[in-house]
Design a protein around this motif. Structure first.
Motif, PDB file in Angstrom:
ATOM      1  N   PHE A 102    -103.512 -59.864 -21.937  1.00  0.00           N
ATOM      2  CA  PHE A 102    -102.502 -59.782 -21.304  1.00  0.00           C
ATOM      3  C   PHE A 102    -101.073 -59.032 -22.290  1.00  0.00           C
ATOM      4  O   PHE A 102    -100.313 -57.627 -21.222  1.00  0.00           O
ATOM      5  N   LEU A 103    -101.056 -59.091 -22.968  1.00  0.00           N
ATOM      6  CA  LEU A 103    -100.184 -58.600 -23.559  1.00  0.00           C
ATOM      7  C   LEU A 103    -100.763 -56.821 -23.788  1.00  0.00           C
ATOM      8  O   LEU A 103     -99.831 -55.552 -23.595  1.00  0.00           O
ATOM      9  N   SER A 142    -108.573 -60.163 -15.170  1.00  0.00           N
ATOM     10  CA  SER A 142    -108.093 -62.180 -15.480  1.00  0.00           C
ATOM     11  C   SER A 142    -108.254 -61.914 -17.362  1.00  0.00           C
ATOM     12  O   SER A 142    -108.153 -63.072 -17.795  1.00  0.00           O
ATOM     13  N   TYR A 186    -103.916 -57.419 -12.467  1.00  0.00           N
ATOM     14  CA  TYR A 186    -104.483 -58.189 -13.804  1.00  0.00           C
ATOM     15  C   TYR A 186    -105.154 -59.467 -13.465  1.00  0.00           C
ATOM     16  O   TYR A 186    -106.488 -59.580 -13.518  1.00  0.00           O
ATOM     17  N   ARG A 187    -104.352 -59.977 -12.273  1.00  0.00           N
ATOM     18  CA  ARG A 187    -105.361 -60.965 -12.179  1.00  0.00           C
ATOM     19  C   ARG A 187    -106.859 -61.051 -11.104  1.00  0.00           C
ATOM     20  O   ARG A 187    -107.906 -61.156 -11.174  1.00  0.00           O
ATOM     21  N   TRP A 196     -93.521 -56.595 -10.765  1.00  0.00           N
ATOM     22  CA  TRP A 196     -94.048 -57.125 -11.829  1.00  0.00           C
ATOM     23  C   TRP A 196     -95.292 -57.868 -11.222  1.00  0.00           C
ATOM     24  O   TRP A 196     -96.068 -58.157 -11.603  1.00  0.00           O
ATOM     25  N   TYR A 218     -88.675 -56.864 -10.168  1.00  0.00           N
ATOM     26  CA  TYR A 218     -89.428 -57.872 -10.236  1.00  0.00           C
ATOM     27  C   TYR A 218     -90.426 -57.971  -8.804  1.00  0.00           C
ATOM     28  O   TYR A 218     -91.623 -58.304  -9.822  1.00  0.00           O
ATOM     29  N   LEU A 271     -99.187 -58.650 -12.145  1.00  0.00           N
ATOM     30  CA  LEU A 271     -99.654 -59.325 -12.270  1.00  0.00           C
ATOM     31  C   LEU A 271    -101.209 -59.772 -10.835  1.00  0.00           C
ATOM     32  O   LEU A 271    -102.575 -60.231 -11.109  1.00  0.00           O
ATOM     33  N   PHE A 330    -100.664 -54.766 -20.542  1.00  0.00           N
ATOM     34  CA  PHE A 330     -99.291 -54.770 -20.146  1.00  0.00           C
ATOM     35  C   PHE A 330     -99.162 -53.036 -20.672  1.00  0.00           C
ATOM     36  O   PHE A 330     -98.687 -52.247 -19.560  1.00  0.00           O
TER      37      PHE A 330
END
Lengths: 513, 477
Positions: A149-150, A145, A140-141, A133, A130, A137, A153
């Motif tokens: 997202f897919l 952003s 990404y943010r 993960w 986790y 995130l 990833f």
């Protein structure tokens, strides 16, 4: 499959090539290994996954180990380690740079983080925890952003997963590391250099980042976010930028870590400079041919038709159609012209068929022959001019092989063709070894061929010039000698300072003679 | 230049996110229906058959049927769950043509598992006349068959057909059992009951073969999925042990009865508990409906948005909506179930009186209703977890429920009659609390689970791999 044997002198880092895929780069690697039998080589073959592979080269006995590094697969590793949060916080900072044009400093930071945990880290922690993960995130943010997202990833998995694989692989001990491209191989060389303190070099045949950039720009499988605004300033970073930037980072880290940044012809150096290579480290070591062998080919004189030949695969990039049209034009001047197209027809069957159709339409069946894949040695003696109409080339060996046999060339101004035909700056003034033409111009190619075939004194001068130029500057023995002395220098050089010397928790001790 | 690197696309290969899970989660949930119908039938039957066969006869009949239900469920629950999942996979992949084969193969394997347990039990352990041994075994295998066949129809969501088959068949079973009882005592009653069950089985099998009109091939193909789905098999087994284990333990209580035939049971406890279970029917039905309509819509939307290039911000909004929908569903469930449970507890004396059940069972019944309240909540949580393929969590909760049910029931045993049923209640309550913690923690991590823990990755075959490299290989002759 991993054979780990005694430490090697030179470890070659090869991405997707030797000994499993045939081609120019692989042949070059094969020549170097075979030509320097006094050195022990190990090979790390970077491959997308662990699929079984067939070797297409007979690997010489001085290769002591061949290891596979699977970029797309990772062992599970430990399910948990203490202090994962600080580990990922630190990793995040470096990865953020890697994903936006980072440098060797980020690579070094990652190596220091990963080295002590190398045996324990794996997919469970790096991909499935986790904490990892949450890091993803955050990344990404912070920078991406507005991307889907897919897609982000999977891009992340592909790009950073490869980097993880590079960071986790047990490096085979060696006195020097030689990457034969940038990309992941280059990243691995950068890691080797900072981790072991041993010197690394990189030789680029084509420019990796450039080829990736073209591939990425043309890729329809990378989703581009459609934007309503037409203002360039408004367009946020998209996933294609991410792909390009990560490869840019790998390339820059590789250049910064390398003792020397080599390539096979001068034209590539512009790209290397643009990607951040230090001009002081840059050097050209051209590919070479077995001059004696080709020079010894007996010329078929008299009693035959004037012959031109295009030697290469019958594929669009070689622009065979321009050659056919040029032969059509030339045949109006030299009726008895014979033209050979020598190379496999199977690779792009549709294109090959179009070429045959074009020969029929222009009524050149009596002039042009498709020989298929043949041994060039058997033909060189009766070829008068070698022709290349390619729209892209590296450093075409066929020009050098023909040149060694005294056959002048007509070639388009791509890759190293001009250097070979006209000579490089700083070389002796030997005069032209043929004619350099513009791209996709049947007329220019036809004129070039006519100039050689129709003017015996020009032909003789070109023949002498190209034979001499190849003998002086493109002798395989010189290439081997250059690498031999380069390798010797690297092997003898002392260890550089490396993270382990300071922190005392290095992953691996340097190999010592 | 060719020969360096490999097509980037190879690196970017990816799996398919929106899986099969909902079809499976749904079937697992819907299979509670038949179980409840059957309890209802059994409960009423034992009351109305009293005049015909006498209290001893009723007790024997009930013991046989209860044993058959309990042990056939326990020893088929694991495999049935795996077959349910296999079937859901096949329906999702649109290759349900293997379903008939799997139905036949599944029945065969289940009988193979059950026979070494049931046959020696009826032949050696209990002392029954041969005719009852035969009818008892017939009943055992009929019940086993029902557990499996029901799955094949719930997977297709033909609930009306299932319900009608059960209602019709159980009505027949009820009538025939009464008639049989008049005619030939317990033996006749069991024959009648079996005839009714056989009718249900027949109707379901006919319907199943009509829904899956394919030749029966690959009868035992599903056995290979036991390995990947081992945790489903295990939680299926453990869950059925968990719902029976308090009864088994109560068979050790001082109030237990040993029938002359050798069956041990605790009539007071068992029948009160069965009655209490029936209290979950309304809320369960409402919750399943909610899951299937409003929740499922949000669930699909979340996955569709992800596939449709949504940004993380968008995904998080959808995630939030999904959780809100779920909380709304659980709130309704709690309100309805609380109302029903409260009514049952207040009206317990009247209910028991109406059914002609002994007042001794009042305490057990009330604890049973309270326990069922939390039991149904727990059940719903595990169904929700199944929607997100959180098999490890389901297994953990099932195991937790089983373990606490064992411990607390044993503990209540020592405290005497007043505490009977307290063990089940305490276990269900605690399991629900733990379940709620686990479920809401995981629900908060749905995007993580979607991307990391549940994707069925579609890796390219090695052949493709070589092909992809091959096309890039080779420069010049």
């Amino acid at each position: 499959m991993t054979d780990r044997a005694a430490a090697a002198d030179v470890c070659l880092l090869l991405e997707g090539t030797y000994p499993y895929v045939s081609g120019g780069v692989s042949s070059w690697v094969h020549d170097i290994i075979g030509g320097l039998p006094e050195l022990r080589f190990s090979i790390v073959a970077l491959l997308p996954n662990d699929a079984s592979r067939r070797r297409v080269y007979q690997v010489p006995a001085n290769v002591v180990a061949i290891e596979h590094l699977n970029l797309h697969e990772m062992r599970n590793g430990w399910p948990w380690l203490p202090r994962l949060r600080p580990f990922f916080r630190a990793t995040e900072l470096y990865l953020q740079n890697v994903m936006q044009r980072g440098s060797l400093d980020d690579m070094r930071g990652l190596v220091e983080l990963f080295a002590p945990l190398r045996r324990r880290l794996g997919a469970d922690i790096l991909y499935n925890s986790y904490v990892s993960w949450e890091m993803l995130l955050n990344l990404y943010r912070r920078s991406q952003s507005r991307s889907p997202f897919l897609e982000y990833f999977y891009t992340w998995r592909a790009l950073i997963g490869g980097l993880y694989a590079v960071l986790l692989h047990e490096l085979p001990p060696a006195r020097a590391y030689h990457a034969v491209s940038t990309g992941y191989a280059g990243a691995l060389m950068a890691r080797a250099a900072v981790e072991t303190g041993r010197p690394g070099i990189v030789t680029e045949h084509g420019i990796y980042t450039n080829e990736r950039r073209i591939e990425i720009t043309m890729a329809d499988w990378i989703y581009d976010t459609p934007y309503a605004s037409y203002s360039v300033a408004d367009v946020p970073r998209n996933l294609k930028d991410l792909w390009k930037d990560v490869f840019g980072t790998y390339s820059l880290a590789c250049y910064q870590a390398a003792r020397q940044v080599l390539t096979i012809f001068g034209g590539n150096q512009k790209f290397q400079r643009n990607d951040g290579a230090d001009p002081a480290k840059m050097r050209v070591i051209p590919n070479g041919v077995d001059v004696e062998r080709f020079a010894g080919i007996a010329r078929h004189a008299g009693g035959r038709r004037p012959t031109v030949a295009l030697i290469g695969r019958v594929v669009p990039i070689k622009d065979v159609k321009t050659f056919i049209r040029a032969c059509g034009l030339l045949q109006q001047q030299i009726i008895e012209l014979e033209a050979l197209i020598m190379g496999p027809l199977e690779e792009d069957k549709e294109y090959a068929e179009e070429c045959r159709e074009q020969v029929r339409q222009e009524g050149l069946e009596g002039t042009i022959t498709f020989t298929g894949k043949v041994n060039v040695m058997d033909y060189l003696g009766r070829i008068d001019v070698i022709v290349l109409t390619s729209i892209s080339e590296g450093q075409p060996l066929v020009l050098l092989e023909a040149g060694a046999a005294g056959i002048p060339a007509v070639a388009t101004d791509v890759g190293a063709c001009r250097e070979i035909i006209m000579g490089r700056e700083g070389e002796a003034q030997l005069g032209p070894g043929g004619v350099v033409t513009t791209l996709t111009s049947p007329k220019a190619t036809a004129e070039g061929m006519y100039k050689l075939l129709g003017d015996p004194s020009f032909y003789a001068a070109c023949s002498r010039a190209i034979r001499e130029r190849v003998r002086r500057y493109y002798d395989k023995r010189d290439m081997l000698a250059a690498y031999r002395s380069l390798y010797e220098e690297l092997i003898a050089s002392p260890d550089a300072e490396r993270p382990g010397d300071r922190g005392g928790r290095s992953g691996r001790r340097a190999w010592r003679a | 230049m060719a020969g360096v690197g490999f097509a980037l696309r190879r690196l970017a290969e990816r799996g398919d996110l929106l899986g099969v899970v909902q079809a499976y989660a749904h079937s697992a949930a819907a299979s509670t229906g038949p179980w409840l119908y059957t309890i209802a039938c059994l409960a009423t039957l034992t009351i109305y058959a009293l005049p015909a066969v006498g209290s001893e006869g009723v007790t024997l009949f009930r013991a046989i049927v209860t044993y058959n239900f309990a042990f056939s469920l326990v020893f088929s629950g694991g495999l049935v769950r795996v077959i349910t999942r296999c079937l859901a996979d096949q329906i999702y992949e649109r290759r349900a043509d293997q379903a008939p084969g799997m139905l036949i193969g599944g029945l065969f394997v289940l009988c193979l598992i059950q026979a070494p347990i049931a046959v020696p039990f009826y032949v050696f352990v209990v002392d029954l006349p041969p005719a009852l041994v035969v009818q008892g075994l017939v009943n055992y295998f009929l019940v086993t068959g029902l557990w499996l066949v029901g799955v094949f129809l719930t997977a297709l969501r033909v609930y009306t057909a299932i319900s009608l088959s059960f209602i019709f068949g159980l009505a027949a079973a009820f009538g025939l059992a009464l008639l049989g009882g008049e005619w030939a005592g317990v033996e006749g009653m069991l024959i009648g009951f079996n005839a009714g069950l056989a009718t249900i089985l027949f109707l379901l099998v006919v319907r199943a073969f009509a829904e899956y009109p394919y030749p029966a091939v690959r009868l035992f193909g599903f056995l290979r999925t036991l390995k990947p789905y081992w945790s489903l098999a295990l939680s299926g087994f453990l869950y059925n042990v968990a719902i029976w284990v308090d009864k088994w333990i109560m068979w050790l209580a001082p109030e237990r009865e040993r029938l002359p035939s050798g069956f041990v049971h605790n009539g007071v406890y068992d029948s009160a508990m069965f009655l209490a279970y029936l209290s979950i029917v309304p809320s369960m039905a409402v919750f399943l409906l909610h899951l299937e309509t409003r929740f499922y819509e949000k669930y699909l939307r979340l996955y569709r948005e992800i596939e449709n290039h949504a940004t993380l911000e968008r995904i998080e909004e959808d995630h939030k909506t999904l959780i809100e929908e779920l909380i709304a569903g659980l709130r309704n469930l709690i309100v309805i179930q609380a109302t029903v449970s409260l009514l049952c507890i207040i009206l317990a004396p009247k209910i028991l009186e109406f059914l002609g059940v002994s007042y001794l069972q009042l305490g057990v019944f009330r604890f049973g209703v309270l326990g069922a309240f939390f039991h149904v909540l727990l059940l719903c949580l595990t169904i929700v977890l199944s929607y997100f393929e959180l098999r490890a969590q389901v297994l953990f909760l099932t195991f937790f429920f089983l373990a606490t049910n064992v411990v607390f029931t044993f503990a209540s045993l020592g405290h005497g009659f007043a505490y009977y049923g307290y063990g089940y209640f305490a276990s269900a309550l605690l399991s629900f609390l733990v379940g709620a913690l686990v479920t809401f923690r995981e629900l908060g991590r749905i995007p993580y689970h979607t991307f990391i823990t549940q994707p069925p990755t579609a890796r390219a075959a090695p052949e493709d791999e070589r092909g992809a490299d091959g096309t890039r290989a080779g420069t010049g002759p």
